[in-house]
Design a protein around this motif. Sequence first.
Motif, PDB file in Angstrom:
ATOM      1  N   PRO A   1      34.951 -23.905 -38.844  1.00 43.37           N
ATOM      2  CA  PRO A   1      34.893 -25.153 -39.623  1.00 43.37           C
ATOM      3  C   PRO A   1      36.243 -25.872 -39.652  1.00 43.37           C
TER       4      PRO A   1
ATOM      5  N   ASP B   1      38.790 -16.809 -51.604  1.00 44.19           N
ATOM      6  CA  ASP B   1      37.392 -16.985 -51.215  1.00 44.19           C
ATOM      7  C   ASP B   1      37.145 -16.186 -49.937  1.00 44.19           C
ATOM      8  N   PRO B   2      36.120 -15.338 -49.889  1.00 46.44           N
ATOM      9  CA  PRO B   2      35.838 -14.592 -48.663  1.00 46.44           C
ATOM     10  C   PRO B   2      35.675 -15.481 -47.439  1.00 46.44           C
ATOM     11  N   LEU B   3      35.259 -16.737 -47.632  1.00 42.81           N
ATOM     12  CA  LEU B   3      35.128 -17.656 -46.501  1.00 42.81           C
ATOM     13  C   LEU B   3      36.490 -17.946 -45.866  1.00 42.81           C
ATOM     14  N   VAL B   4      37.537 -17.997 -46.683  1.00 46.18           N
ATOM     15  CA  VAL B   4      38.888 -18.238 -46.160  1.00 46.18           C
ATOM     16  C   VAL B   4      39.308 -17.083 -45.257  1.00 46.18           C
TER      17      VAL B   4
ATOM     18  N   ASP C   1      37.336 -14.947 -43.777  1.00 45.94           N
ATOM     19  CA  ASP C   1      36.451 -14.915 -42.607  1.00 45.94           C
ATOM     20  C   ASP C   1      36.922 -15.900 -41.545  1.00 45.94           C
ATOM     21  N   ILE C   2      37.344 -17.091 -41.965  1.00 38.80           N
ATOM     22  CA  ILE C   2      37.862 -18.070 -41.018  1.00 38.80           C
ATOM     23  C   ILE C   2      39.083 -17.508 -40.304  1.00 38.80           C
TER      24      ILE C   2
ATOM     25  N   ARG D   1      38.002 -14.664 -37.767  1.00 36.53           N
ATOM     26  CA  ARG D   1      37.276 -15.214 -36.617  1.00 36.53           C
ATOM     27  C   ARG D   1      38.197 -16.031 -35.719  1.00 36.53           C
TER      28      ARG D   1
ATOM     29  N   VAL E   1      41.942 -25.748 -48.134  1.00 41.68           N
ATOM     30  CA  VAL E   1      40.772 -25.784 -49.016  1.00 41.68           C
ATOM     31  C   VAL E   1      40.755 -27.136 -49.727  1.00 41.68           C
TER      32      VAL E   1
ATOM     33  N   VAL F   1      35.768 -26.748 -50.304  1.00 38.37           N
ATOM     34  CA  VAL F   1      35.353 -26.450 -48.926  1.00 38.37           C
ATOM     35  C   VAL F   1      36.583 -26.048 -48.122  1.00 38.37           C
ATOM     36  N   PRO F   2      36.555 -24.848 -47.471  1.00 36.97           N
ATOM     37  CA  PRO F   2      37.696 -24.435 -46.650  1.00 36.97           C
ATOM     38  C   PRO F   2      37.548 -24.914 -45.207  1.00 36.97           C
ATOM     39  N   TYR F   3      38.677 -25.327 -44.630  1.00 38.93           N
ATOM     40  CA  TYR F   3      38.709 -25.770 -43.239  1.00 38.93           C
ATOM     41  C   TYR F   3      39.817 -25.035 -42.480  1.00 38.93           C
TER      42      TYR F   3
END
Length: 300
Positions: free
Chosen positions: A110, A230-233, A235-236, A239, A255, A261-263
């Motif tokens: 993202p 945030d686990p999404l951070v 994960d980015i 990956r 973020v 929303v994280p980018y």
Amino acid sequence: MQVTALYTIVSSSQVDGPSERSLAAAAKAAGLEYHRLVVEDTALDDIVNMEFTGHNLLYRVRVGGGASTIESALLTLHADKFTSTYVPKPQHWPSKQFAETLEQIAAGLPIVPTRFVDKTWSHLSDDELTTKADQLGSFPVLFKTLGLAHGQGVQRLASLGELKPAILLANERAEQAILREYLPEYRHFRIIVVDKQAVAAIEYHKPADDFRTNAVDVPNVTAVDMTLLDPLVLDIALRSVELYASLVGGVDVLVDTTKNVPYLAEVNVPCNFSRAEGPTGVDIGSLIVAAMLRIAAAKH
């Protein structure tokens, strides 16, 4: 197989700097010799004629074309003598920066909403350029010249009148540039990944007089408790480094605090890992050396 030494590639300004000191100490603790190759003093002819004993580790501290060339030459001419943190990709200048962003998009990462500025933009009408900006949430937008550091080449453009000359100048200079959505409120995290694990994180803080968090040589950073991220951070970050097939990477995640929303903003392979060592207290240099030793042992 016995690993005998750690070689680092540094610029003259980085000699005895924090990253080199960290790696040198880690090499000593692991019972390895330590050698540096200074970019300004190392010629390709030298590398062709170098001889290495045993098997060694290689880490490039310096970011830039000259250091990349030395690294690629060592790993091409003396492949059986080195383990590195990654396999360098061929340097397809001047398209490298665009290619990396396209790879991130293809991998489904993202990224901050982005448009690629090329020579065709010089011929767009005002309405067409306005549409490009509207696709990014309208003005203001960020205009970024790729390949620079410390926030150089990053401009906040408030109108079509500011965008048009920026496009013309980039094309005249044959510079790669992108247009990105401007995030008025955001948090900037850098996560250091070593051997498929997020090992440290810091947050960059904006100075009072600038919208860029890294616009100064020594930015204001603080340690971040990764259990609170945030686990999404995370994960980015994982990956992104995996995309480069690297043992080590530093990943910048922005973020958007207005939308939570994280980018992905940037992936650095290699990275200035030492900036995170002081605030976090994590001995990242030792983790890097241990990871390379593990890979070297797995080769044989």
